[in-house]
Design a protein around this motif. Structure first.
Motif, PDB file in Angstrom:
ATOM      1  N   ALA A 285      38.505  24.542  38.483  1.00 18.37           N
ATOM      2  CA  ALA A 285      37.096  24.615  38.844  1.00 18.37           C
ATOM      3  C   ALA A 285      36.785  25.790  39.755  1.00 18.37           C
ATOM      4  N   ASP A 286      37.673  26.102  40.689  1.00 17.60           N
ATOM      5  CA  ASP A 286      37.403  27.204  41.624  1.00 17.60           C
ATOM      6  C   ASP A 286      37.297  28.532  40.882  1.00 17.60           C
ATOM      7  N   PHE A 287      38.185  28.773  39.954  1.00 14.95           N
ATOM      8  CA  PHE A 287      38.171  30.010  39.160  1.00 14.95           C
ATOM      9  C   PHE A 287      36.897  30.089  38.329  1.00 14.95           C
ATOM     10  N   LYS A 288      36.498  28.959  37.769  1.00 19.92           N
ATOM     11  CA  LYS A 288      35.325  28.919  36.896  1.00 19.92           C
ATOM     12  C   LYS A 288      34.015  29.022  37.671  1.00 19.92           C
ATOM     13  N   LYS A 289      33.939  28.372  38.827  1.00 21.45           N
ATOM     14  CA  LYS A 289      32.661  28.240  39.521  1.00 21.45           C
ATOM     15  C   LYS A 289      32.445  29.277  40.618  1.00 21.45           C
ATOM     16  N   VAL A 290      33.340  30.249  40.726  1.00 25.32           N
ATOM     17  CA  VAL A 290      33.185  31.297  41.744  1.00 25.32           C
ATOM     18  C   VAL A 290      31.930  32.129  41.481  1.00 25.32           C
ATOM     19  N   THR A 291      31.450  32.134  40.242  1.00 18.32           N
ATOM     20  CA  THR A 291      30.273  32.938  39.899  1.00 18.32           C
ATOM     21  C   THR A 291      28.955  32.240  40.225  1.00 18.32           C
ATOM     22  N   GLN A 292      29.013  31.052  40.815  1.00 16.78           N
ATOM     23  CA  GLN A 292      27.798  30.294  41.092  1.00 16.78           C
ATOM     24  C   GLN A 292      26.796  31.109  41.906  1.00 16.78           C
ATOM     25  N   ASN A 293      25.556  31.105  41.448  1.00 18.85           N
ATOM     26  CA  ASN A 293      24.419  31.811  42.066  1.00 18.85           C
ATOM     27  C   ASN A 293      24.489  33.324  41.929  1.00 18.85           C
ATOM     28  N   GLU A 294      25.532  33.837  41.258  1.00 18.21           N
ATOM     29  CA  GLU A 294      25.699  35.290  41.125  1.00 18.21           C
ATOM     30  C   GLU A 294      26.190  35.648  39.720  1.00 18.21           C
ATOM     31  N   LEU A 295      25.564  35.097  38.678  1.00 20.78           N
ATOM     32  CA  LEU A 295      26.020  35.406  37.323  1.00 20.78           C
ATOM     33  C   LEU A 295      25.989  36.921  37.096  1.00 20.78           C
ATOM     34  N   GLY A 296      27.109  37.447  36.637  1.00 14.91           N
ATOM     35  CA  GLY A 296      27.195  38.863  36.341  1.00 14.91           C
ATOM     36  C   GLY A 296      27.766  39.710  37.460  1.00 14.91           C
ATOM     37  N   LYS A 297      28.118  39.113  38.579  1.00 17.75           N
ATOM     38  CA  LYS A 297      28.678  39.882  39.700  1.00 17.75           C
ATOM     39  C   LYS A 297      30.200  39.947  39.615  1.00 17.75           C
ATOM     40  N   TYR A 298      30.855  38.798  39.794  1.00 19.31           N
ATOM     41  CA  TYR A 298      32.317  38.793  39.834  1.00 19.31           C
ATOM     42  C   TYR A 298      32.924  39.049  38.462  1.00 19.31           C
ATOM     43  N   GLU A 299      32.265  38.533  37.406  1.00 14.71           N
ATOM     44  CA  GLU A 299      32.763  38.800  36.050  1.00 14.71           C
ATOM     45  C   GLU A 299      32.769  40.297  35.777  1.00 14.71           C
ATOM     46  N   LEU A 300      31.694  40.970  36.232  1.00 15.80           N
ATOM     47  CA  LEU A 300      31.583  42.413  36.021  1.00 15.80           C
ATOM     48  C   LEU A 300      32.615  43.185  36.831  1.00 15.80           C
ATOM     49  N   GLU A 301      32.813  42.771  38.076  1.00 17.97           N
ATOM     50  CA  GLU A 301      33.825  43.431  38.906  1.00 17.97           C
ATOM     51  C   GLU A 301      35.189  43.391  38.227  1.00 17.97           C
ATOM     52  N   ASP A 302      35.490  42.257  37.599  1.00 19.87           N
ATOM     53  CA  ASP A 302      36.790  42.121  36.928  1.00 19.87           C
ATOM     54  C   ASP A 302      36.902  43.040  35.714  1.00 19.87           C
ATOM     55  N   GLN A 303      35.836  43.149  34.912  1.00 22.69           N
ATOM     56  CA  GLN A 303      35.891  44.016  33.731  1.00 22.69           C
ATOM     57  C   GLN A 303      36.006  45.486  34.129  1.00 22.69           C
ATOM     58  N   ILE A 304      35.272  45.892  35.165  1.00 20.97           N
ATOM     59  CA  ILE A 304      35.324  47.289  35.615  1.00 20.97           C
ATOM     60  C   ILE A 304      36.697  47.627  36.182  1.00 20.97           C
ATOM     61  N   GLU A 305      37.231  46.742  37.034  1.00 23.51           N
ATOM     62  CA  GLU A 305      38.532  47.007  37.643  1.00 23.51           C
ATOM     63  C   GLU A 305      39.639  46.995  36.590  1.00 23.51           C
ATOM     64  N   ALA A 306      39.546  46.075  35.625  1.00 28.75           N
ATOM     65  CA  ALA A 306      40.548  46.033  34.555  1.00 28.75           C
ATOM     66  C   ALA A 306      40.514  47.324  33.742  1.00 28.75           C
ATOM     67  N   ALA A 307      39.302  47.808  33.448  1.00 23.34           N
ATOM     68  CA  ALA A 307      39.171  49.057  32.699  1.00 23.34           C
ATOM     69  C   ALA A 307      39.773  50.233  33.472  1.00 23.34           C
ATOM     70  N   LYS A 308      39.573  50.235  34.776  1.00 26.67           N
ATOM     71  CA  LYS A 308      40.164  51.302  35.597  1.00 26.67           C
ATOM     72  C   LYS A 308      41.681  51.265  35.535  1.00 26.67           C
ATOM     73  N   GLN A 309      42.244  50.066  35.650  1.00 26.94           N
ATOM     74  CA  GLN A 309      43.700  49.947  35.602  1.00 26.94           C
ATOM     75  C   GLN A 309      44.249  50.378  34.244  1.00 26.94           C
ATOM     76  N   LEU A 310      43.596  49.917  33.173  1.00 22.45           N
ATOM     77  CA  LEU A 310      44.070  50.267  31.835  1.00 22.45           C
ATOM     78  C   LEU A 310      43.917  51.769  31.591  1.00 22.45           C
ATOM     79  N   GLY A 311      42.861  52.350  32.160  1.00 23.58           N
ATOM     80  CA  GLY A 311      42.635  53.776  31.989  1.00 23.58           C
ATOM     81  C   GLY A 311      43.709  54.639  32.622  1.00 23.58           C
TER      82      GLY A 311
END
Length: 733
Positions: free
Chosen positions: A552-578
């Motif tokens: 639940a903690d992993f899933k609900k960390v985005t509460q009240n901020e949809l698009g914030k933490y999910e986006l941070e993860d995609q951007i940082e992952a792209a940087k690492q893969l790059g």
């Protein structure tokens, strides 16, 4: 001369063999269904526990049959119903048994209302007499036989009706139903879409009472969509759609007594005024009705038991959560009216056993893993059957466990996705297994021992067919991003060479509780990714924070901020893969559909130094435009949380656009309205930003029909080649 002919033939065979092993996927093949798997259609376990039924359709003769098979031998026992023997109908494409299996509802015609709801023509087949009865001359909704098989209830034009099958008499239960105002017993648009049910009425065990929910949509705002069609003038589709922060339907609970004809409204002592009724279900006692009441924020869920004879009610279970509570269909009443419940209250989704008064008897399962499906309870052996992620969050297995939490047993033995369909007495289950390397297999298991009884059906023919295509392995791994090990899959070109550089194309969905990185067989998009990989791209998918099955903690960390933490993860992952030697960090793209389109749009804007391009299909561009139940579950209302809505809205960040952007939507999308794209387009224009976009006339959220899917994927593939593939040939030389 003969030797020469032999050599020519030999060379031809060798060339053909090599060529056949190097076939490339095409969009026409993918979307024509050539790689579709075979399954078991409309499987139903018969009450005797020894037999099951399946719907079989002969497409040449257009004949439909319900065939009965023996679990132990898997041999066909008999044909229960054949459309060839019924003069009144040409064929049927679905069926439903009455509770006592004396009658079958046959679906002969159907037309969609919304995503899950339909209007249909139905017939009732009496198994003993072989008599066929048409339920109604009108197209109706959700016909449901009473448990004793003597009556059938259904919805028509927002009212409820009951038909006596012996006399043929039809009684109209409600009379106030009116389009876009009052609905009785059938859910409104937002309940259907977000609480995932359409039939909002239920028979009691003695077939003499019907409980139902009434929806008063009067104060819900209307949304209209132009339907262009092929006529000279377009028409409009107008329906009630409550957007975040706006008025919902006012719901109320009602009871109809079939014998006395009395219609009564049932009130309970709720602790909140603005509420939902996401589930109702009769208990084992004929006069005891269970009802879920939920506050508007969806972080409080109360289970009420209502005695319809004494007209008294009480809360037997009250759950609260700092974020939200998921509604399920797992509530199961046992013979003593104690009940089984699932909850995330210990941080992971698990099974609980409560007394009929709501006292906790036992937390049946526990651990840092999720129960992902509850299959049922066998009273004779005191055993629960369920599916879980205990063997890894990307896998699914079937388990049994005693009601007291002891003697847990893994019943499936292959690593991948296992899903069970149990016989009525839980003696057997048909397991559907697949993995990233194995298409669906259907196997009969013994539920007690977990031993395989017999293989039923597989897709070896498809697997054999795919051997002639160039296919890369879908590699599963994790990537450490922002303090979390995120699940990831990667598809590389078959001739991958780590000394060369490749463009990276990322896919994600990222919505709350979702999962895209799973060890299961291909969907249509997977073949598209294979096609792109063989054309020189590395394709990656990462499930970031907010996705499901990791607690639940992993899933609900985005509460009240949809698009914030999910986006941070995609951007940082792209940087690492790059930073990998074989990935060109100047050519990274991302795409997604619906929530994924919201994410890919934000990635290109807020991650403009990382992503060169993005494709957004049917995206939400502001959560202010989306419905109440889904949006407020994760964001509360815009009035309470304006910054959460606006700071993560792509519309408010169009000035950051640097890369190539393709925006796609269907104009007939009743779910994510094309308004989202129109407002995004206007914002881009006013910011003087160039972009590409495509509208599909009258197409809904799925954007399909005729040649539509092929056209859509051609459009996206061409865009990928033009924006990411400009150096492709150079980098491969």
């Amino acid at each position: 001369m003969k030797i020469k002919q032999v050599l020519v033939a030999f060379c031809f065979l060798i060339t053909t063999s090599v060529f056949c092993q190097e076939k490339q996927f095409t969009l026409q093949e993918i979307w024509s269904g050539q790689f579709r798997t075979e399954g078991m259609q409309a499987l139903h376990s018969m009450d005797n526990g020894n037999h099951y039924s399946v719907l079989n359709v002969d497409r040449q003769t257009r004949t439909s049959t319900i065939d009965i098979y023996d679990y132990k031998t898997l041999k066909k026992i008999n044909t229960l119903v054949s459309s060839a023997d019924i003069a009144e109908i040409q064929g049927f494409f679905n069926y439903t048994f009455s509770e006592d299996e004396s009658k079958v509802i046959l679906t002969t015609k159907s037309q969609p209302v919304f995503r899950h709801s339909t209007l249909g023509e139905y017939y009732i087949y009496d198994i003993a007499s072989k008599k066929v009865t048409k339920v109604s001359d009108d197209l109706i909704q959700e016909p449901t036989l009473s448990p004793d098989g003597t009556k059938i209830a259904y919805g028509f034009e927002n009212n409820l009706y009951v038909k006596d099958l012996k006399s043929g008499k039809v009684e109209q239960i409600t009379t106030d139903g009116e389009k876009n105002k009052i609905i009785n017993g059938i859910t409104d648009w937002v309940y259907e879409e977000e609480f995932a049910f359409v039939r909002a009425f239920d028979w009691n065990a003695e077939s003499n009472q019907i409980a139902f929910v009434r929806f008063d949509e009067t104060k819900v705002s209307e949304f209209s969509m132009d339907v262009y069609g092929s006529d000279l003038y377009q028409t409009q589709h107008v329906f009630k759609y409550p957007k975040a922060g706006e008025a919902n339907s006012k719901v109320s609970l009602h009871l109809y007594n079939v014998n006395s004809k009395n219609l009564t409204e049932i009130e309970v002592g709720r602790t909140y005024e603005d509420f939902y009724i996401p589930r109702l279900k009769w208990s084992k006692e004929a006069d005891v009705l269970s009802v879920h009441y939920m506050n508007r924020h969806q972080n409080e869920l109360d289970l009420w038991l209502i005695d319809t004879k004494a007209m008294t009610s009480k809360i037997v279970l009250a759950e609260k959560d700092n974020a939200y509570i998921d509604v399920t269909d797992n509530l199961t009443f046992l013979e003593d009216n104690s009940f089984i419940w699932t909850s995330e209250k210990d941080g992971f989704n698990h099974i609980y056993h409560y007394s009929k008064n709501g006292q906790l008897i036992k937390q049946v399962t526990d651990g840092n893993w999720e129960v992902t499906n509850y299959y049922g309870f066998n009273e004779k052996i005191n055993t629960i059957f369920y599916q879980s992620t205990e063997n890894g969050s990307i896998n699914r297995d079937v388990y049994s466990i005693k009601l007291n939490g002891k003697n847990k047993k893994r019943l499936t033995n292959k690593t991948g996705t296992n899903s069970a369909a149990f016989s009525a007495d839980f003696t057997y289950f048909i397991n559907t297994f697949s993995s990233a390397t194995t298409p669906q297999e259907y196997t009969l298991y013994n539920s007690k021992s977990g031993e395989i009884v017999k293989e039923i059906k597989d897709n070896k023919a498809l697997a054999k067919k795919l051997e002639s295509y160039v296919i890369s392995e879908k590699e599963f791994s994790t990537i450490s991003v922002n303090g979390n090990d995120l699940n990831m899959w990667t598809i590389k070109p078959k001739d991958f060479d780590s000394s060369k550089t490749y463009p990276l194309f990322m896919y994600q969905y990222s919505g709350p509780g979702s999962q895209q990185v799973a060890n299961r067989w291909n969907g249509a998009n997977d073949y598209w990714y294979q096609m792109l990989a063989q054309q020189g791209y590395i394709v990656v998918c990462i499930d970031g924070r907010g996705t499901g099955f990791k607690g639940a903690d992993f899933k609900k960390v985005t509460q009240n901020e949809l698009g914030k933490y999910e986006l941070e993860d995609q951007i940082e992952a792209a940087k690492q893969l790059g930073k990998l030697d074989y990935i060109d960090e100047t050519r990274i793209g991302i795409w997604g559909w619906s929530y994924g389109g919201f994410m890919s749009s934000n990635a290109l804007l807020k991650g403009n130094d990382v992503f060169k391009m993005a494709i957004a299909v049917a995206p939400v561009t502001s959560w202010r435009f989306y419905d109440t139940i889904y949006t407020e579950r994760y964001m509360t209302t815009p009035q309470e949380n304006p910054s959460g809505y606006d700071e993560n809205s792509p519309i408010n960040h169009v000035d950051k656009l640097k890369g190539d952007y393709l925006l796609i939507h269907g104009t007939g999308d009743d779910n994510v309205h094309v308004q989202n794209t129109m407002r995004m387009v206007e914002a881009l224009i006013q910011a003087d930003k160039q972009f590409e976009w495509m509208l599909y006339p009258d197409k809904n959220h799925g954007i399909y029909g005729g040649n539509t899917r092929v056209h859509l994927y051609k459009k996206m593939t061409d865009f990928i080649h033009r924006t990411l593939g400009d150096k492709l040939q150079m980098s491969q030389n």
